[in-house]
Design an enzyme around this catalytic site. Structure first.
Site, PDB file in Angstrom:
ATOM      1  N   GLY A 190      24.063 -32.703  -2.037  1.00 50.95           N
ATOM      2  CA  GLY A 190      23.628 -33.518  -3.361  1.00 50.95           C
ATOM      3  C   GLY A 190      23.537 -34.861  -2.909  1.00 50.95           C
ATOM      4  O   GLY A 190      23.361 -35.625  -3.839  1.00 50.95           O
ATOM      5  N   ALA A 232      22.543 -37.953  -5.617  1.00 52.35           N
ATOM      6  CA  ALA A 232      23.716 -39.085  -5.745  1.00 52.35           C
ATOM      7  C   ALA A 232      22.952 -40.343  -5.513  1.00 52.35           C
ATOM      8  O   ALA A 232      23.265 -41.476  -6.140  1.00 52.35           O
ATOM      9  CB  ALA A 232      24.625 -38.706  -4.621  1.00 52.35           C
ATOM     10  N   ASP A 263      21.691 -30.163  -9.777  1.00 51.06           N
ATOM     11  CA  ASP A 263      22.481 -31.277  -8.696  1.00 51.06           C
ATOM     12  C   ASP A 263      22.718 -32.509  -9.652  1.00 51.06           C
ATOM     13  O   ASP A 263      23.628 -33.109  -9.425  1.00 51.06           O
ATOM     14  CB  ASP A 263      21.610 -31.657  -7.646  1.00 51.06           C
ATOM     15  CG  ASP A 263      21.783 -30.426  -6.416  1.00 51.06           C
ATOM     16  OD1 ASP A 263      22.456 -29.602  -6.743  1.00 51.06           O
ATOM     17  OD2 ASP A 263      21.424 -31.091  -5.436  1.00 51.06           O
ATOM     18  N   VAL A 291      23.000 -35.835   4.725  1.00 44.85           N
ATOM     19  CA  VAL A 291      21.587 -35.664   4.038  1.00 44.85           C
ATOM     20  C   VAL A 291      21.098 -34.188   4.511  1.00 44.85           C
ATOM     21  O   VAL A 291      21.370 -33.699   5.247  1.00 44.85           O
ATOM     22  CB  VAL A 291      20.512 -36.735   4.665  1.00 44.85           C
ATOM     23  CG1 VAL A 291      19.203 -36.641   4.175  1.00 44.85           C
ATOM     24  CG2 VAL A 291      21.174 -38.114   4.440  1.00 44.85           C
ATOM     25  N   ALA A 310      21.958 -31.366   3.409  1.00 50.77           N
ATOM     26  CA  ALA A 310      23.081 -30.471   3.661  1.00 50.77           C
ATOM     27  C   ALA A 310      23.539 -29.555   2.494  1.00 50.77           C
ATOM     28  O   ALA A 310      24.639 -29.123   2.655  1.00 50.77           O
ATOM     29  CB  ALA A 310      24.000 -31.421   4.419  1.00 50.77           C
TER      30      ALA A 310
HETATM   31  O1  PMV Z   1      20.405 -29.543  -2.965  1.00 53.43           O
HETATM   32  P1  PMV Z   1      20.938 -28.168  -2.680  1.00 53.43           P
HETATM   33  O2  PMV Z   1      20.775 -27.908  -1.322  1.00 53.43           O
HETATM   34  O3  PMV Z   1      22.399 -28.225  -3.103  1.00 53.43           O
HETATM   35  O4  PMV Z   1      20.205 -27.081  -3.695  1.00 53.43           O
HETATM   36  C1  PMV Z   1      20.161 -27.198  -4.854  1.00 53.43           C
HETATM   37  C2  PMV Z   1      20.305 -25.601  -5.342  1.00 53.43           C
HETATM   38  C3  PMV Z   1      19.146 -24.844  -5.667  1.00 53.43           C
HETATM   39  O5  PMV Z   1      19.518 -23.659  -6.562  1.00 53.43           O
HETATM   40  C4  PMV Z   1      18.805 -24.092  -4.132  1.00 53.43           C
HETATM   41  C5  PMV Z   1      17.957 -25.312  -6.005  1.00 53.43           C
HETATM   42  C6  PMV Z   1      18.000 -26.139  -7.457  1.00 53.43           C
HETATM   43  O6  PMV Z   1      17.278 -26.768  -8.045  1.00 53.43           O
HETATM   44  O7  PMV Z   1      18.636 -25.392  -8.019  1.00 53.43           O
END
Ligand code: PMV
Length: 313
Positions: free
Chosen positions: A107, A111, A152, A102, A104
């Site tokens: 995603g 998910a 994501d 979580v 980290a």
């Molecule tokens: O959820 P994460 O920590 O994998 O981050 C997503 C990627 C970012 O570019 C930082 C945020 C986004 O919404 O695209």
């Protein structure tokens, strides 16, 4: 109504995190070694609207009614029921299990929402297609990220590599050859909304400097796509290093991430960078068949709490 199960993979961002929030392209791929699974079963005996949730990994055992309305799981249910126009909600037990760490950068939030939407809509006999699942989980991502790009939920819904530009239809692309990525977890949880908010503050303070950084990141993602499509995947290593430098300039790296990144490079990785929101969470390194084991050992010796070797294909 029979029980219904939905499983979603984790994901890594290979190139372009943060800049993607500002309209630049990014590349993300699913990671099948980690997952979230949601099982929806009839609750017997139970009254209409009675929904009980169990998520042992985060120590959650509660009724849906007692979650605060802004909780991501409560939001997912509300949006889904609104979308389906469901008035009579049958009693159900929901079990959420999985292995995605979580907060980290892998995603986990997306998910959970994608799996919940699929399992509950399937249980109700009204399964949603990918486009609707993606659109609803994007709304939930807004709680995790504040101002998400949507990368994501998209990579996790479609479960394939994506070249992503905010607000545009999903673009998949051809991988001419598979390549290996070693993922290393700092063990430090870092909510994406915090790092995304930090970048926004610094962008507000120095818009020209940050726009120039985002442009460079966007060019890196474009070049990476070309190398991946032409099978020259070794060339991705230096692009990862360049992307990491720019993420450091954005202020989203951390000493623990940089320690793992240095260890990976010193052990023979072709390149390495943080992946996802940063500030903690995971780093990724480009490895080969020959270097994978030594890079994995070096990243573990440098303090990684977990490593995953994955093949992008
Ligand atoms: O959820 P994460 O920590 O994998 O981050 C997503 C990627 C970012 O570019 C930082 C945020 C986004 O919404 O695209």
């Amino acid at each position: 109504m029979p029980a219904f199960t939905a499983t979603s993979p984790g994901k890594i961002i290979l190139f372009g995190e943060h800049a993607v929030v500002y309209g630049r392209p990014a590349i993300a791929v699913p990671v099948q070694q980690v997952y979230v699974r949601v099982v929806v079963a009839p609750r017997i005996p139970g009254k209409a609207g009675d929904i009980v949730l169990q998520a042992p990994l985060v120590g959650m055992e509660t009724s849906l009614a007692s979650l605060p309305p802004e909780h991501p799981v409560a939001t997912t249910f509300r949006l889904l029921f609104e979308h389906l126009g469901v008035k009579q909600i049958p009693p159900m037990n929901i079990l959420i299990t999985g292995t995605i760490p979580v907060a980290a950068g892998l995603g986990s939030g997306a998910a959970v929402s994608v799996s919940l939407i699929r399992a509950v809509s399937g249980f109700l006999g009204r399964p949603l297609d990918n486009a609707a699942t993606n659109a609803l989980s994007f709304e939930v991502e807004k709680i995790h990220h504040g101002t998400p790009s949507g990368i994501d939920n998209t990579v996790i819904t479609y479960n394939q590599p994506v070249y992503f530009i905010k607000g545009r239809p999903i673009e998949t692309f051809h991988l001419a050859a598979p390549f290996k990525i070693l993922i290393g977890d700092t063990g430090i949880s870092s909510p994406t909304s915090i790092t995304v908010g930090g970048v926004r503050e610094r962008w507000n303070a120095e818009p020209d400097r940050f726009e120039a950084i985002f442009d460079q990141v966007g060019e890196i993602a474009q070049s990476a796509r070309r190398w991946i499509e032409s099978g020259q995947t070794d060339a991705l290593g230096s692009l990862m290093d360049e992307n990491q430098n720019l993420l450091e300039e954005m202020g989203v790296s951390s000493p623990e991430l940089e320690q793992l990144i240095r260890a990976a490079r010193a052990a023979g990785a072709l390149g390495a960078k943080l992946s996802g929101g940063g500030g903690g969470g995971n780093m990724i390194a480009l490895v080969t068949e020959d270097t994978a084991a030594q890079v994995q050992a070096a990243v573990e010796a440098a303090g990684a709490t977990q490593t995953i070797l994955t093949t992008v294909q």
